[in-house]
Design a protein around this motif. Structure first.
Motif, PDB file in Angstrom:
ATOM      1  N   ARG A   1       0.929  -1.088  -0.021  1.00  0.00           N
ATOM      2  CA  ARG A   1      -0.014  -0.107  -0.030  1.00  0.00           C
ATOM      3  C   ARG A   1       0.977   1.252   0.068  1.00  0.00           C
TER       4      ARG A   1
ATOM      5  N   GLY B   1       1.865   2.118  -3.307  1.00  0.00           N
ATOM      6  CA  GLY B   1       0.857   2.251  -4.303  1.00  0.00           C
ATOM      7  C   GLY B   1       0.464   1.022  -5.141  1.00  0.00           C
TER       8      GLY B   1
ATOM      9  N   SER C   1      -1.478  -2.575  -5.647  1.00  0.00           N
ATOM     10  CA  SER C   1      -2.653  -3.267  -5.210  1.00  0.00           C
ATOM     11  C   SER C   1      -2.421  -4.344  -4.630  1.00  0.00           C
TER      12      SER C   1
END
Length: 68
Positions: free
Chosen positions: A55, A58, A60
């Motif tokens: 996370r 960035g 998924s």
């Protein structure tokens, strides 16, 4: 795809986190000390939980439940 993603490991070493970031082992540990890389401490061992780290980057996070 990294070995961690293939095996579904929940944590990685600080060194491996550094590799993902393209920084040296020492720089990765310095970032841990500053709180820039999320870690859990088990005794004297630091481990980086994969989900919060992804996370942070960035990326998924897949739960493996898609298409079920």
């Amino acid at each position: 795809m990294s070995e961690t993603m293939r095996t579904g490991a929940k944590t990685i070493s600080v060194e491996e986190a550094g590799k993902w970031l393209g920084v040296s082992r020492n720089t990765a540990y310095e970032a841990v000390g500053r709180g820039e890389i999320p870690t859990i401490k088990i005794g004297r061992l630091y481990r980086v939980p994969v989900a919060p780290f992804e996370r942070l980057l960035g990326l998924s996070v897949s739960t493996g439940k898609e298409g079920a």
